[in-house]
Structure formats: C-alpha cells, structure tokens
Motif scaffolding. Structure first.
Motif, PDB file in Angstrom:
ATOM      1  N   MET A   1      11.781  -1.025 -21.057  1.00  0.00           N
ATOM      2  CA  MET A   1      11.916   0.428 -21.008  1.00  0.00           C
ATOM      3  C   MET A   1      11.548   1.103 -22.330  1.00  0.00           C
ATOM      4  N   GLY A   2      11.796   0.417 -23.417  1.00  0.00           N
ATOM      5  CA  GLY A   2      11.549   1.052 -24.711  1.00  0.00           C
ATOM      6  C   GLY A   2      12.746   1.804 -25.228  1.00  0.00           C
ATOM      7  N   HIS A   3      13.709   2.032 -24.393  1.00  0.00           N
ATOM      8  CA  HIS A   3      14.950   2.659 -24.861  1.00  0.00           C
ATOM      9  C   HIS A   3      16.069   2.209 -23.951  1.00  0.00           C
ATOM     10  N   GLY A   4      17.263   2.271 -24.438  1.00  0.00           N
ATOM     11  CA  GLY A   4      18.386   1.834 -23.612  1.00  0.00           C
ATOM     12  C   GLY A   4      19.702   2.112 -24.297  1.00  0.00           C
ATOM     13  N   SER A   5      20.713   2.296 -23.477  1.00  0.00           N
ATOM     14  CA  SER A   5      22.052   2.554 -24.001  1.00  0.00           C
ATOM     15  C   SER A   5      22.999   1.536 -23.398  1.00  0.00           C
ATOM     16  N   SER A   6      24.130   1.423 -24.023  1.00  0.00           N
ATOM     17  CA  SER A   6      25.165   0.577 -23.457  1.00  0.00           C
ATOM     18  C   SER A   6      26.505   1.095 -23.924  1.00  0.00           C
ATOM     19  N   TYR A   7      27.508   0.747 -23.186  1.00  0.00           N
ATOM     20  CA  TYR A   7      28.863   1.074 -23.611  1.00  0.00           C
ATOM     21  C   TYR A   7      29.757  -0.054 -23.158  1.00  0.00           C
ATOM     22  N   GLY A   8      30.935  -0.114 -23.720  1.00  0.00           N
ATOM     23  CA  GLY A   8      31.828  -1.198 -23.347  1.00  0.00           C
ATOM     24  C   GLY A   8      33.075  -1.183 -24.188  1.00  0.00           C
ATOM     25  N   ALA A   9      33.864  -2.210 -24.003  1.00  0.00           N
ATOM     26  CA  ALA A   9      35.122  -2.331 -24.724  1.00  0.00           C
ATOM     27  C   ALA A   9      35.370  -3.792 -24.978  1.00  0.00           C
ATOM     28  N   GLY A  10      36.172  -4.062 -25.988  1.00  0.00           N
ATOM     29  CA  GLY A  10      36.422  -5.461 -26.300  1.00  0.00           C
ATOM     30  C   GLY A  10      37.666  -5.637 -27.126  1.00  0.00           C
ATOM     31  N   VAL A  11      37.948  -6.885 -27.397  1.00  0.00           N
ATOM     32  CA  VAL A  11      39.110  -7.213 -28.215  1.00  0.00           C
ATOM     33  C   VAL A  11      38.684  -8.283 -29.204  1.00  0.00           C
ATOM     34  N   LYS A  12      39.240  -8.185 -30.390  1.00  0.00           N
ATOM     35  CA  LYS A  12      38.918  -9.156 -31.433  1.00  0.00           C
ATOM     36  C   LYS A  12      39.977 -10.243 -31.404  1.00  0.00           C
ATOM     37  N   LEU A  13      39.555 -11.482 -31.231  1.00  0.00           N
ATOM     38  CA  LEU A  13      40.493 -12.601 -31.211  1.00  0.00           C
ATOM     39  C   LEU A  13      40.117 -13.517 -32.361  1.00  0.00           C
ATOM     40  N   GLY A  14      40.773 -13.332 -33.468  1.00  0.00           N
ATOM     41  CA  GLY A  14      40.401 -14.104 -34.650  1.00  0.00           C
ATOM     42  C   GLY A  14      38.992 -13.744 -35.067  1.00  0.00           C
ATOM     43  N   LEU A  15      38.133 -14.742 -35.130  1.00  0.00           N
ATOM     44  CA  LEU A  15      36.754 -14.474 -35.525  1.00  0.00           C
ATOM     45  C   LEU A  15      35.885 -14.107 -34.325  1.00  0.00           C
ATOM     46  N   VAL A  16      36.428 -14.285 -33.150  1.00  0.00           N
ATOM     47  CA  VAL A  16      35.625 -14.092 -31.948  1.00  0.00           C
ATOM     48  C   VAL A  16      35.875 -12.702 -31.381  1.00  0.00           C
ATOM     49  N   ARG A  17      34.772 -12.091 -30.961  1.00  0.00           N
ATOM     50  CA  ARG A  17      34.888 -10.835 -30.237  1.00  0.00           C
ATOM     51  C   ARG A  17      34.661 -11.122 -28.765  1.00  0.00           C
ATOM     52  N   ALA A  18      35.563 -10.676 -27.950  1.00  0.00           N
ATOM     53  CA  ALA A  18      35.350 -10.785 -26.508  1.00  0.00           C
ATOM     54  C   ALA A  18      35.137  -9.368 -26.014  1.00  0.00           C
ATOM     55  N   GLU A  19      33.985  -9.130 -25.404  1.00  0.00           N
ATOM     56  CA  GLU A  19      33.735  -7.757 -25.023  1.00  0.00           C
ATOM     57  C   GLU A  19      33.035  -7.674 -23.676  1.00  0.00           C
ATOM     58  N   TYR A  20      33.297  -6.548 -23.024  1.00  0.00           N
ATOM     59  CA  TYR A  20      32.647  -6.254 -21.777  1.00  0.00           C
ATOM     60  C   TYR A  20      31.684  -5.117 -22.062  1.00  0.00           C
ATOM     61  N   ALA A  21      30.420  -5.337 -21.806  1.00  0.00           N
ATOM     62  CA  ALA A  21      29.428  -4.317 -22.132  1.00  0.00           C
ATOM     63  C   ALA A  21      28.615  -3.993 -20.887  1.00  0.00           C
ATOM     64  N   VAL A  22      28.393  -2.705 -20.691  1.00  0.00           N
ATOM     65  CA  VAL A  22      27.600  -2.258 -19.554  1.00  0.00           C
ATOM     66  C   VAL A  22      26.240  -1.820 -20.064  1.00  0.00           C
ATOM     67  N   ASP A  23      25.228  -2.413 -19.491  1.00  0.00           N
ATOM     68  CA  ASP A  23      23.846  -2.118 -19.848  1.00  0.00           C
ATOM     69  C   ASP A  23      23.437  -0.922 -19.000  1.00  0.00           C
ATOM     70  N   HIS A  24      23.051   0.136 -19.658  1.00  0.00           N
ATOM     71  CA  HIS A  24      22.871   1.397 -18.964  1.00  0.00           C
ATOM     72  C   HIS A  24      21.567   1.434 -18.178  1.00  0.00           C
ATOM     73  N   ASN A  25      20.604   0.633 -18.568  1.00  0.00           N
ATOM     74  CA  ASN A  25      19.337   0.615 -17.840  1.00  0.00           C
ATOM     75  C   ASN A  25      19.505  -0.001 -16.455  1.00  0.00           C
ATOM     76  N   ASN A  26      20.357  -1.002 -16.379  1.00  0.00           N
ATOM     77  CA  ASN A  26      20.592  -1.657 -15.104  1.00  0.00           C
ATOM     78  C   ASN A  26      21.851  -1.165 -14.429  1.00  0.00           C
TER      79      ASN A  26
END
Lengths: 816, 317
Positions: free
Chosen positions: A778-803
C-alpha cells in the motif's frame, strides 16, 4: 560547673550491655557510628569459575555451564549492574563503639569503653576500643549464672552497699526524673544513654562504671543509682537524675572540626581557688574561641540551621534533651544526604548565647587505588591509574567530605569500564589524621586475554529425510578478546561464526574490532573513542517482501562486508556524536545463494520471473561504495520510579562520496524524535509508583541521490509500524512514521495502548523498480493495539489497519 | 515518424464498398494536405473487448488472429499499410488485465515495444454491451496514463465495440449509447485525472464499432451501426479529427517509459542539503545536549560543594 558545661560529649562510649535487642532505641545510637563503609560491588562477572569476556557472540543453547549474561552483550550488563550496585553495597559497620556491641564488640580494646574518660572527645580512639563488658555480655547472654542478693526483700540499698563479688540480676529498671518528679519511660531520649537492661546480670563494679559514665557524660547534673531487693533474689534498679540545663541561646553555629585535635576533657583541680577557677575558665573560653575560628565551616545548609534555631527558641533553656534532639536532627540531615561518616561530636560554648555544634564530617584525606590478585593480595595492576581516576567523581577526591552516593557513583563508573571482576570502594578512618577518611578503591582485574570456542552440532535431514552421519554439521563460534592493551582500556576482539566448519564458505560471519578510548589522552576530559572494525553480515531484505495477500515473495539476502572507522565523542552517558567512514561491498543473493541482480516475482501463472526491481545500484548484484557516516544522539531520558521520561533525538546521516560502483553520490538522512512525557507529577523515591507516560515518536527518513534498494527505507515491523511484518507496508525513498503510546503503570509493570502510522509520502515510485508496487504494497498503513510489559518481553495485540485484522505479538525489548 | 520495415500496400481498402473507399481516400487526401502522411494508432483496452477485430476491420484484412475464446497473443503487434503515399500503422496490444489486476509485465512489454515510436492516436476499446463500469476500468486507464502520460488522452478516443445490440428494457438506442459512453468517459476522465475544467482540451470522442460479419449494411453496402452511421469511415474521420485537433503525438522515449530517474533528482543540491543539515540539525542538537549537560539534575551530594555559598558557619536570630 561552668567548665563542664562547655563541653558535652554526646557520644557516650561506656557500655555495659548490648542494645542489639532494642532496635528502635538503638537506631539513633548506631547512627552515630562513624561507619567503615564498604561499597563492595560484586560485578556480575566475578564468578571465579569463569572469568569470561562479556561481549561474546551468542552462545549456542547446548553450551552448558556458561553464564547467561555472556550471550547478551551490554544491555543486560547494565541491568545487572544496577542490581548489584543496589544489593551488593555492604555498609559494613565493622568497628563498633558507643552504644555498645552493635556488631559484636569490634576491636580489641577493653578500655572500659571510654566510660572512664567520660566526655573524652576522641571518638576515634573509641572506634577501636570496645567495651569489654559488653563483649562479655554478648558472649554469655541470658543463660549465665547470677547470685541472689541474699538480703531482705523490698529494701532499698545504695550502690556502695552492694557486694562487690556478687553478680546481680537486674529484673527491672526505672528512671526517675527529679526535675519532673516522674518516672520516665523507655521512649525518653535519655533511656538510650543507659546501657543497662532489665534481665541482665551485672557486678557492682559494672554498675559503678555505668553510674560514673552517666555522671560524666554531661547530660545530667546529678545521677544516682539505687537498687531495690526483690523477694526472688533479683534486684530492681532505679536511676534518678536531674537533667543538665544551660542558659538559653539564640544563635547556632555549626563547625567542621574534622582533622582538628579533639577538644580535651576538662580537668579542674578541686583545690583551685575561685580566682584560679575563673582564670582557668577564661583561658578555656579563649582557647575554645580560637578553636572555633580555626575550624572550617560545615556543609549544613541554612534551612537546617534555621530549624535548629527554631528548636532553640521554643525553650527557655538549653537542656540536654534539646541538645540530643539537635544532634539527631543535624545528623539525620547529614546521613540523609549520604554523608555517612558525618557525626556530631560535641556541643561547645554552652551557657553562652550561642550553641556551637561540632561536627566531624568525614573529610577525605587520601584516595588510594589498589589492585588485587585473585587471592586478594595487593599487586601492581596492569590498568593505568588515570583510567580509573577519570571515572571518579571529584567529590571523592582529597579535600572533600566523603559521601556514600559519590562512592556508589564511582562504583558504577568503574564498573562500566568492564575491566574489573571486583570493585570495592572503601572509606576507612585515617589513623594519622583524626577525623580524616581514606578512600580505598580495591580492584581485581579481569584476565586480559581470553579466547573461546563454542560449538554446536546441527543435524540436517539427509537423503530420504533421515539424518545420516554425513548430515551432521559442526558449527559454532570462535572468538578472542585482548582487553586493556597498554593498561589504557584498548581492546581487540574478533569472532568467527559459521554453521558448518566443514564448509565454512556457506555462511561465515566474522567481526574484528579494535577499540581505542581516550583518543585525546587519558587525562583529557574530552571523551572520544576511536573504533575500527572489519565485519560482514547477512540480512534478509525487507524491501523484497509481499504486501497483504501476496503469496511468498522470493527472498533477497543482502550480504555486507567491509571496514568501518568511527570516532565517538561522548557528551553525557547517553548523548554522543559519532562520525566516520564506511567502505563496504554489498552483494545481493537469492535463496540459493546465487547473486541476484534483480528481485524476483511470482507471476500470476505461478512461474517466477527474475525481472523484478533491481537489487543494486550497479545492476550486477554487487555494489561497492564508500560513504561518510555521522550520528548525533541527544538523550536526556531518565528513570522516574522505573518509568522512563525525557527526550531522545537522533539524527543519522550517510553521505555518499561518489566512490564505488556507478559513483554513488547520495545524502541519506534520518531524524528521530521521541518524547516521554509524564502525565502526572510524582514524588521520586524508591517504592513510589511511576507516573503514567505518554510517548510521542516521529521518524523521518529520506534520501537524495543514488538509492539502491537495500538502502531504501522500509515501513512496517516491530520498530516501524507494529502489527505489520517487516517491510509489509512498503519501501520508499522518503518515509514518515508517527507513533503515540500511552503507558499506565500497573503493579510493578505497565500496560500500554498505541497507535502508529507509516507513510511513504508518495516516494515509493522514486525507488528504482518501485518494489512497493511490484509486491503490491500500500505504501502507507496504520495500526493500533494494546499490550502489557512482562519483564523484558512485550506481549501486545496489534490491529493492522490495512487488513483490519489483529494478532498477538511477543517482542523483546522496547519499541522506543 | 518512423518507417516501418513491413509497410505493405494497403490492399484491404479495396475490399471496402465503393462509398467507404471514396470517403476513406477523401480523408487520407485531407490528411496529406495537412502534411500528415503517416499515422500510428495505438489500440488498448481490456482483454476480449474486440481490439484485434477492430484492427482487422479497419485494415480490411485478417491481419490479427482472432478467436472467440482464446486470448490474443501475449505481445503487441504492429500492422503497417501504405496507400497513395500515406502510411497507416496500427499497434494492437494484448489485454493488460490479468486475474483482476493490471498486468504490469504486459504493460512493460507494450512500453518496450513502443520505444522510439510516436503515437498519433490512442484507441481505448471497450464494449458497448457491458452494463456497468468498475474499478478495474479505472485501473486500466490509470495504467495507460501512468505509462504514457496524461497528454496521450488529448489524442485519445473511446471505441465501443459490439455496437449492434438491442438495448434492454425499452431504452432507446440513443439513450443507452449516451448513458454507456457517459459512464465510460467518467471513468476515463477519473483514471486519466482530467479535471472538469480541462474537459475542453480532452475531447475524447466516442465511436461505435461493430465487427461482426452480421453487421447491418446500408444501401451502399457499408457496414452501419444501429444509429445509421457507416462506422468505418466514421472511425477514420474521427481519427483524422483527433489528429487535427492541434495536440502533438506522443513520442515514446526512454524517459517516458522509465520516468525521470529519481536517483538523479536533486543530486546537485546535496552539498546544500549537507550544509543545511549541519547548521540546522546537528548544531541545534549539539546545543540541546549542552543545555542538557548544564541543566542536568544533579544529586544533592554533587551540589553541596566545599566552596558552596551556603556554608556560612554562623547563624543567629
């Protein structure tokens, strides 16, 4: 009386019993200790079993028995450092005195704990003379035998009447304040002056000494000790006293008497005439004034002095209790500020309008750097002293007051050199200079040379899918490091990694680096480091990646091999400016390692055509180029209760010099701006909650001039636009990425929500072959999401706006 | 103008009915009068709309292999015919749509084929009997525009094939035709990014074509479309009109095909850019760093300096 009134030594040294079991009361007493502070940092690699270099290539998982931190380069070290700096600082109050037995009797003395000398000011001598009695008491605890008093019960006996050979058990202890005509409780500040305790067993002489100590300490005008016999053979002791009082004062002075001879105890012959006494007193006063004049001003700030003045003003007279409170107040300030060696030793000029508080602040008289071998013997170190000295805060230099925070800072700074396996910053009293502190820095050096071979076997499926003997591939890493050349922290390190030693040309990665710090000289405050390295690397190009819904795009590998020379100037720990030259050869290869001059694409018919976007500038699949590189990083981020706040700005520039295939001349630049904005003012202290933080991030990348596809900016990926694969949004000449993240602290970690956008600014077509369009991105794209930091690891749910589809991701490290 | 090596005598013109022949020769003569003695027509469109058939009809020969169910050859073809000193070149192209997408590769082939040729007229071919337009039409138009530039639509015309039909639901033929052409023109204008105010410059005439052998004929034995026009002369006449509308033919050169080389753009400005970066980015960031160093929040112990002013020993009420 006037004579004794001039000096009040608060540090009663006599002690009969331990206050160890009385933590609330013993607190102020132990605070008075001039501690031998041992800043003992066990750096993370001081495990004697493996003195191994830290900067190693990754260790294969089956490589047992290796420290974990070895496989990770510096960042984890910093973590461990913070940890050990926090935990391994031992405030070893090795010498005990004053208040007795806090840490087991300490030095050898037995001089009666200074009780005999009463107000004798020389507390340094007390440092090494611990009350023998207290020691006894420690050793035999409660179980010792005692003798019944053998007298009629409920009789009051004077101290003198007690049997000198009996060991009396004191069942209860009370204090009677004559001026208030009341029994005072354990919460009274005087209670701490007495080292007797209920349940203890004492001889007559011990009790006499206690009384003597109390009466000479200057706090009491009169002290008596009476014993009462109990029916069970024990005795109860009542100490009746009247507090010393002096005329009220309206000014306060604090002086540093460190490094001065301590004021002498006043001895007045009882057979002096009144006139002689007067004269003697006057001469003492003159002498004292001279002493005050000779003293140095102290660190105590005006605010604290005003508080003390207020304390003085609240009362009509200066009482001993008030002085105790003032002492505690002043000392508390010092200790809160980290002046762990500071101590109020005397109050002088009592009975005048002015109270003079004499403080030994703990002036550093000497700073010694010592090297130790593995066994702890002093040795001549390889490291040049200047290398260590430049890491020390100036507050640790001779002439300053020792501060524990400066000590910790020194520890952290020295540890960051990564030259030592063990570092101790140790203040100890200067025997030749009363009140002085010698700061000792003891260092154990790491091995200079180290080499390592780590191996791994990989079994690849042979014919028929079954592993055969021939299909076992030996792989691994050979690395060596020569550290601290010339004692100037210069180092050479190299490593070679391959997955198949029998056929190393398949994938051989190597790195050889020489690091030369202190380019401007080790004594020059300017901190520039020269680095040069030979390297190679192989990476999957995110330029040749399909957009959503596009079947597998045949991958292109980008091999880079070259030499690099840079100079890094550090402005602060985090801000730096790096500039240098890079010469490299870039080879693009397809899956089967053949040189690929152009990307491939899958035709709708299923066939593969090799006429995709060109991979290199030259069009041959091999580019050579030389360019200048500069990177300036400004980073003033810091941690507030664990949350990072501040700003980080990075500008990176690659300037082609027109040297190389097709004479590449370009200006490739990137600007990154990141702000961590706290949304709430919070108090900064350990254990306090971190503020919620809003992170704003912008990244612009652009290129003018020749732009081969491997240098195109790609959009999408965990460090670009989350929720997309690497390069899934596009590859362009100019890009803009914007991101916002809100971090809300929860318990010990934080949760976050984010929105990100990446845009090619319409410049995808300005990359030769337009790989964005060819792979249907596409050449451009957005995303949004939320997550939690568990020690050094980030666990996140992200929504790809193009799809419009979302997915859960686990990532290491931080996005920003 | 290029000379085509396979320029043959236009014999097919003799197949036409005399009335058509007369009109055609008249038009060619008119073109020659205007010093146009060669014309290159590019025929483009989706697959299966009748591009090749139209070419065959114009030439009057079966030069292009046409089959009802098979897609045409994958590469563009040029037919050149000369008649009385006048050369007509028609370039037939394969359909550029494949699997619901514009086939970049086919487009690439066409572009390479057209290299160094001048396109005088573009025939954008679609069917009259398609009822709706979709995004794909727009993509096709856009692909053509991106390849040859917007200017090509000044020399463009829309050809609607399968003109011989009976309109559905009692719509009059004229109505149906105007609706269909209006819808298609809208798509073409959208795809070519022709703004409303520019419509004057881009006349985009619409011509009806019927290639079928069962095409109705008029008294003079000319093939006519349902509105009564003899379509072959009409088509040639429209072509002549388009050529005469004052615009220029499109020369397909390397630059047009590859676009401007983005790697060359702004190269001369790099020294200036470098200077700007140094003075407006690196210097300010250095300034910020210095500012940070000065304003660093120092722990209290660093501030209680031995020489600090706060060290006055004496304080009194």
């Amino acid at each position: 009386m006037a004579a004794t009134g001039h000096f009040l030594n608060l540090n009663r040294a006599s002690s009969l019993t331990s206050r160890r079991n009385n933590p609330p009361r013993s607190r102020s007493t132990t605070r008075l200790l001039p501690p031998t502070v041992k800043c003992n940092l066990s750096s993370p690699h001081n495990n004697p079993r493996n003195h191994k270099p830290l900067n190693k290539k990754s260790t294969p998982p089956n490589d047992h028995d290796k420290p974990l931190n070895k496989s990770n380069p510096l960042p984890p070290l910093a973590k461990t450092l913070a940890l050990s700096a926090a935990t391994a600082l031992l405030f070893n109050l090795a010498s005990s005195f004053n208040g007795g037995g806090f840490s087991g009797g300490g030095g050898g003395g037995g001089a009666g704990g200074g009780g005999g000398s009463g107000g004798g000011g020389n507390f340094w001598s007390r440092l090494f003379s611990s009350p023998a009695i207290a020691k006894d008491d420690e050793n035999d605890e409660e179980s010792e035998d005692w003798d019944p008093h053998g007298l009629q019960a409920n009789a009051t006996i004077r101290l003198g009447k007690l049997d000198a050979f009996k060991r009396y058990r004191v069942s209860d202890l009370s204090f009677y304040d004559r001026s208030q005509r009341a029994v005072v409780g354990a919460e009274d500040s005087f209670f701490e002056m007495v080292s007797l305790r209920p349940g203890g067993v004492y001889t007559k002489s011990q009790l006499q000494k206690e009384l003597e100590a109390l009466s000479t300490c200057g706090m009491f005008e009169k002290v008596d000790l009476e014993a009462k016999t109990n029916p069970d053979g024990t005795i109860g002791i009542t100490i009746s006293f009247s507090e010393s009082k002096w005329q009220s004062a309206n000014s306060f002075k604090c002086i540093n008497v460190g490094l001065m001879p301590q004021s002498k105890p006043i001895e007045m012959s009882p057979n002096m005439t009144e006139r002689e006494q007067m004269e003697y007193t006057r001469s003492l006063e003159r002498e004292y004034n001279r002493r005050v004049d000779a003293s140095r001003p102290c660190l105590l700030p005006r605010g604290v002095k005003e508080e003390v003045l207020r304390m003085l003003g609240e009362q009509n007279s200066v009482s001993a209790r008030l002085l105790q409170r003032i002492r505690d107040h002043v000392q508390k300030w010092y200790h809160d500020q980290g002046y762990a060696c500071a101590q109020v030793v005397n109050f002088g000029n009592l009975n005048t309008k002015e109270v003079v508080c004499e403080v030994v602040e703990g002036d550093i008289t000497q700073m010694v750097i010592q090297f130790q071998d593995k066994l702890g013997n002093l040795v001549e170190g390889n490291t040049r002293l200047e290398v260590v000295e430049r890491e020390l805060p100036k507050q640790l230099q001779e002439g300053n007051v020792f501060n524990i925070e400066a000590g910790k800072q020194a520890l952290r700074n020295i540890n960051s050199l990564a030259l030592f396996s063990n570092i101790e910053v140790n203040p100890r009293p200067d025997e030749n200079n009363e009140g002085g502190i010698i700061v000792e820095i003891k260092l154990k050096e790491l091995e200079q040379k180290s080499a390592e071979v780590s191996t791994e076997w990989s079994i690849v499926p042979g014919r028929g899918g079954r592993p055969t003997l021939a299909s076992i591939q030996p792989g691994g890493t050979v690395s060596f490091e020569h550290r601290n050349l010339n004692g100037l922290n210069r180092s050479i390190l190299g490593s070679v990694t391959t997955s198949n030693f029998l056929n190393p040309q398949d994938d051989l990665s190597f790195k050889l680096e020489y690091v030369h710090p202190y380019l401007d000289g080790v004594t020059d405050p300017r901190n520039r480091t020269f680095r040069t390295s030979c390297f190679n690397s192989r990476k999957l190009s995110p330029v040749f990646t399909g957009g959503p819904g596009v079947d597998e795009v045949p991958p292109i590998w980008v091999d880079r091999a070259g030499v690099k020379a840079t100079i890094t100037e550090n402005f602060t720990r985090q801000s730096k400016f790096t500039y240098g030259l890079v010469m490299e050869e870039i080879t693009t290869r397809d899956e089967s390692s053949h040189i690929a001059p152009a990307g491939q694409r899958v035709l709708p018919s299923g066939g593969i055509s090799a006429d995709g976007p060109p991979t290199t500038l030259s069009g041959t699949g091999i580019d050579r180029m030389a360019f200048a590189q500069a990177n300036i990083t400004r980073d003033n981020t810091r941690f507030v209760n664990g949350a990072i706040i501040g700003e980080r700005n990075v500008f990176q520039l690659d300037q082609g010099l027109g040297i190389g295939s097709k004479f590449p001349f370009f200006n490739r630049h990137q600007l990154t701006l990141t702000r961590f904005i706290p949304l709430k003012q919070v108090e900064e202290a350990a254990g306090k909650p971190p503020p919620p933080v809003l992170v704003l991030h912008g990244h612009y990348g652009g290129c003018v001039g020749d732009l081969p596809s491997y240098d195109a900016f790609t959009l999408g990926g965990p460090y670009s636009v989350r929720g997309y694969n690497m390069g899934e949004i596009g590859a362009a000449r100019n890009i803009l990425e914007l991101a916002a993240e809100l971090r809300i602290p929860v318990r010990n970690t934080h949760v976050y929500a984010f929105a990100e956008h990446g845009n090619d600014l319409g410049s995808s077509k300005d990359v030769k072959g337009n790989p964005t369009a060819v792979y249907r991105r596409m050449g451009h794209g957005s995303s949004y999401g939320a997550g939690v930091k568990l020690g050094l690891v980030r666990a996140e749910y992200a929504v790809d706006h193009n799809n419009g589809t979302g997915a859960i991701f686990f990532r290491f490290g931080e996005r920003f | 103008m290029m000379a085509s090596p396979i320029s043959r005598e236009w014999t097919g013109i003799q197949q036409f009915p005399p009335a058509t022949q007369t009109k055609m020769l008249e038009l060619l003569g008119k073109l020659k009068q205007e010093n146009v003695n060669s014309l290159t027509i590019l025929v483009m469109g989706k697959g299966g709309v009748g591009k090749s058939s139209t070419v065959n009809s114009i030439i009057g020969e079966r030069v292009m292999a046409v089959s009802a169910f098979q897609s045409e050859g994958p590469r563009p073809m040029i037919v050149s015919r000369s008649r009385a000193g006048f050369t007509l070149n028609i370039i037939d192209t394969p359909g550029i749509v494949e699997g619901g997408y514009v086939n970049d590769q086919a487009l690439e082939l066409i572009k390479r084929f057209l290299l160094n040729k001048t396109i005088d007229v573009l025939l954008y071919v679609d069917r009259l009997d398609a009822y709706r337009v979709d995004n794909l039409d727009k993509q096709v138009v856009r692909a053509i525009t991106d390849s040859f530039g917007k200017e090509i639509w000044r020399r463009g015309m829309v050809v609607l094939t399968h003109a011989q039909l009976s309109p559905p639901d009692g719509l009059s033929y004229e109505d149906f035709f105007s609706r269909r052409s209006e819808a298609l023109l809208k798509v073409v204008r959208g795809g070519a990014r022709i703004a409303n105010r520019e419509m004057e410059d881009y006349s985009l005439p619409v011509v009806l074509v019927e290639n079928s052998g069962r095409c109705n004929k008029n008294d003079c034995d000319e093939k006519i479309v349902p509105n009564g026009t003899a379509w072959i002369p009409n088509l040639v006449k429209t072509v002549a009109d388009v050529v005469a509308n004052g615009s220029k033919g499109i020369l397909v050169d390397k630059k047009l095909i590859e676009g401007p080389n983005p790697n060359q753009r702004g190269k001369l400005l790099i020294p200036i850019i470098l200077a700007i970066q140094y003075f407006l980015i690196i210097k300010p960031i250095k300034g910020w760093i210095n500012h940070d160093v000065e304003n660093e929040r120092k722990p209290a112990w660093e501030l209680w300096d031995v020489d600090s002013a706060g060290r006055d020993g004496h304080l009194s009420n």
